[in-house]
Structures are given as structure tokens and as C-alpha cells.
Design an enzyme around this catalytic site. Structure first.
Site, mmCIF file in Angstrom:
data_model
loop_
_atom_site.group_PDB
_atom_site.id
_atom_site.type_symbol
_atom_site.label_atom_id
_atom_site.label_comp_id
_atom_site.label_asym_id
_atom_site.label_seq_id
_atom_site.Cartn_x
_atom_site.Cartn_y
_atom_site.Cartn_z
ATOM 1 C CG ASP A 74 -0.213 0.016 2.535
ATOM 2 O OD1 ASP A 74 0.607 -0.902 2.769
ATOM 3 O OD2 ASP A 74 -0.436 0.937 3.355
ATOM 4 C CD GLU A 136 3.958 0.465 7.028
ATOM 5 O OE1 GLU A 136 4.787 0.733 7.905
ATOM 6 O OE2 GLU A 136 3.580 1.281 6.143
#
Length: 371
Positions: A74, A136
Site C-alpha cells: 500500500d 501498513e
């Protein structure tokens, strides 16, 4: 079979706009197909959200203890006007490879994938695992689901290398983090008659006062000179509520975070705030992960010093999933390409030299395990 270079792979990864909190299944499927083409054992682990997944892959024998290469797929949003081109289409400017996530941290991911053909060609005495997680950037939300599955996927690993940007210098420690949301509900009304309403912002104030007091108190408590500042911290990051100055606010919320030195539970630092909130406020944990602390004399530290050619650095100020792997009993260290100062900014970049150096380091790990 066409061999994709690290630069090719980085361009592919950047092209998937996997912004934190959004779907990533197309990217995960691309990576899964790529890894399976080289004989890796691949597990796509869909998270409870349904539209996001972690990926865990093994090159070698999963029943033998090996090493994890951990990254996240991400990225933070890229809405800043200072971008000179589409942030999700990698551009080249001299040695710079520009795009959202190039440095944090699809560059590491691409280098790992580019090393796979070499790793697959080796007779490894211990496996190399590739662990790619989601969200994350929202506080390591995806990786706990993957860590919970590890006993079913492989023997307990010897160590985990998290590829966040450190200039390819091994890093031994970082602070832990916890984030909390407080919500207050009130009763709206005209501000001239506060007796006929309930002010939600006022309801937050005791807990906010407790947070401010705790932030000051932490300055004189446990210290660790590796960090700046050397103590655990707490801050109120967001306070919002109400509609207009002449309306009694019927809703209010605050976001509070802690960052804790090793040995301190970041959630426990919120205890005075939660106690003050009592039953009058809604309390929700947003995210948390523990601090990382790897001894300098550990086998993993020595290995990464050898592979990177650089001495370990005591600590960094940002956090990673390394603390979660460590909590699960897996020694962990941070070592990845680029500089964290380039992350979360317009025109984020990684250089070709940094990308190739990372690929070379991962190939050296494979050669070490083949000896």
C-alpha cells in the site's frame, strides 16, 4: 520466459494505485502469477475487508527455518498538486525513478521480485520467504493476519528483514505506536439555551486534559538514548466536532497517538485517558504495533552487516511491522533502499543504483543460504 528487470517490475507495481484503505487484489494477483512462474509456493491471504490481501511466498523448503523479506504494497494518497506527472505512472529523470511508492516501499518489493529468478536457480539450504502486506500505512493493519497464519505456512523463520527505506543500512530498533479514537455524542440546540442541549466537545475535555498531562509526564519517565526524543511520547493529533458557533455541538471526536520506546507497551500509555473517558465516551483502537529492539550481537544483525556492507544503526524514528514479527518470536531488522525523507511527498523517487544495490543484496542472501 521474458525476464523483468527490477526497474520493469517497479514500473508495474507503481502502476497499481494501491492507496492505503483500498483494494489491492489486482496487484497481489500479478505478483502471485509472477512468483508461481518461478516455482514459488504462493499463498494469497485475503483479509477480513474482502478487497485486500496479504501474500506469503516461499522459495525453497518451507519445513526448514529460513528468512522473511517483508514489505508492504500500500501507498499513501498522491493528491498533492506538486506532482509533475501522473504519480501512478513511473517516470524517469536521469537516475531517478519517480512515482508514488517508489521509495516507500515498492522499490524494495520490486528488488525482491527481481531477485527471484536467481534465488529459484539456487539449491537453498534454507528458504527465502516473501511477505507482502496491506494497509501498513494505516498502522500495520494487514500484517497481523499474515503473522497469525505463519505456523501453517512455514517453520519458524530465523529472521525477518523489513525493507523500509534506510539507505540499505541495517537498523536495530524503532518505537512502538498506538492510535486511539474518542467519540462523544451530545444533543444539538441553540447556543443561547445550553441548558436544553448537551455539548459533545465539552464532554471530550476531561479526557483531552488527561492526554495533555500524560504527554508532559512521559518526558520524565523511561529514557532510551537511541531515540529522538529519548522518551515515549503522546499527542492529540486531531480534534473535531460541532457545526457552527451558535449551535450546541452534538458530536465530537479526537485522535490520539502514542509512540513508545522499547520495553513500553504503547497501549498502556493511553490508560489515564481511557480511565477519564469512562462510560461517557466511545473508545476505539485504530491501530497499534510494538517497538523493535534487536541486539547488536545477534546473528541477524551480523548477517545484515555482512550482506549490506554497513554497520547497524541503533534506531530510527518511524515504525514498521518489524516489531510485530519480533513479538511473534522472529528476530527482525530493518534494511531497505532509499531515504525516508523522500517518502509521503510529491515527486517521490528511488534511484536505479539504489534499486540494483537492493537486488544484489538479496541475491547475496540467497548465495549465503546456498553455501
Amino acid at each position: 520466459m521474458t525476464i523483468l528487470t527490477a526497474e520493469d517490475l517497479l514500473g508495474r507495481l507503481v502502476g497499481y494505485p494501491t492507496v492505503v484503505g483500498h483494494a489491492n487484489l489486482n496487484l497481489i494477483q500479478f505478483i502471485a502469477d509472477y512468483l508461481e512462474s518461478y516455482g514459488a509456493q504462493v499463498h494469497v491471504l485475503t483479509g477480513p475487508e474482502g478487497d485486500r490481501a496479504n501474500l506469503f511466498a516461499t522459495i525453497g523448503d518451507p519445513s526448514v527455518p529460513g528468512y522473511i523479506l517483508s514489505g508492504h504494497v500500500d501507498v499513501v494518497p498522491a493528491g498533492e498538486p506538486e506532482w509533475k506527472g501522473d504519480p501512478f505512472k513511473m517516470r524517469r529523470d536521469g537516475d531517478r525513478l519517480i512515482g508514488r511508492g517508489t521509495c516507500d516501499m515498492k522499490g524494495f518489493d520490486a528488488a525482491v521480485l527481481a531477485a527471484v529468478p536467481d534465488l529459484a536457480a539456487l539449491s537453498l539450504s534454507a528458504p527465502v520467504h516473501i511477505a507482502l502486506s496491506y494497509d501498513e500505512e494505516a498502522g500495520c493493519k494487514g500484517v497481523p493476519h499474515m503473522i497469525a497464519e505463519l505456523p501453517n505456512l512455514c517453520a519458524r523463520p530465523l529472521g525477518c528483514i523489513v525493507g523500509e527505506p534506510t539507505g540499505l543500512q541495517p537498523v536495530l530498533a524503532h518505537k512502538g505506536k498506538a492510535a486511539l479514537r474518542l467519540r462523544a455524542k451530545g444533543l444539538a440546540g441553540h447556543s443561547s439555551r445550553p441548558d436544553q442541549g448537551q455539548n459533545a466537545i465539552h464532554a471530550l475535555l476531561p479526557a483531552l486534559s488527561a492526554a495533555a498531562a500524560q504527554a508532559e509526564a512521559l518526558k520524565t519517565q523511561s529514557q532510551d538514548a537511541r531515540f529522538a526524543p529519548s522518551y515515549s511520547t503522546l499527542q492529540i493529533g486531531v480534534v473535531q466536532g460541532g457545526q457552527a458557533v451558535n449551535i450546541i455541538p452534538d458530536h465530537a471526536e479526537a485522535l490520539i497517538e502514542t509512540r513508545a520506546i522499547a520495553g513500553v507497551d504503547p497501549r498502556q500509555l493511553m490508560a489515564p485517558i481511557i480511565a477519564q473517558a469512562g462510560s461517557s465516551l466511545e473508545v476505539d483502537w485504530i491501530s497499534s504495533y510494538p517497538a523493535l529492539a534487536l541486539p547488536t550481537e545477534s546473528d541477524l544483525s551480523r548477517l545484515m552487516t555482512e550482506l549490506s556492507g554497513k554497520p547497524p544503526l541503533g534506531a530510527v524514528s518511524f515504525g514498521t511491522e518489524a516489531g510485530l514479527f519480533q513479538q511473534a518470536g522472529i528476530p527482525s531488522i530493518i534494511c531497505g533502499p532509499g531515504d525516508i525523507s523522500r517518502a509521503h511527498k510529491p515527486e517521490e523517487y528511488l534511484t536505479r543504483a539504489e534499486l540494483e544495490a537492493t537486488r544484489d543484496m538479496i541475491c547475496k542472501l540467497g548465495q549465503h543460504l546456498a553455501n
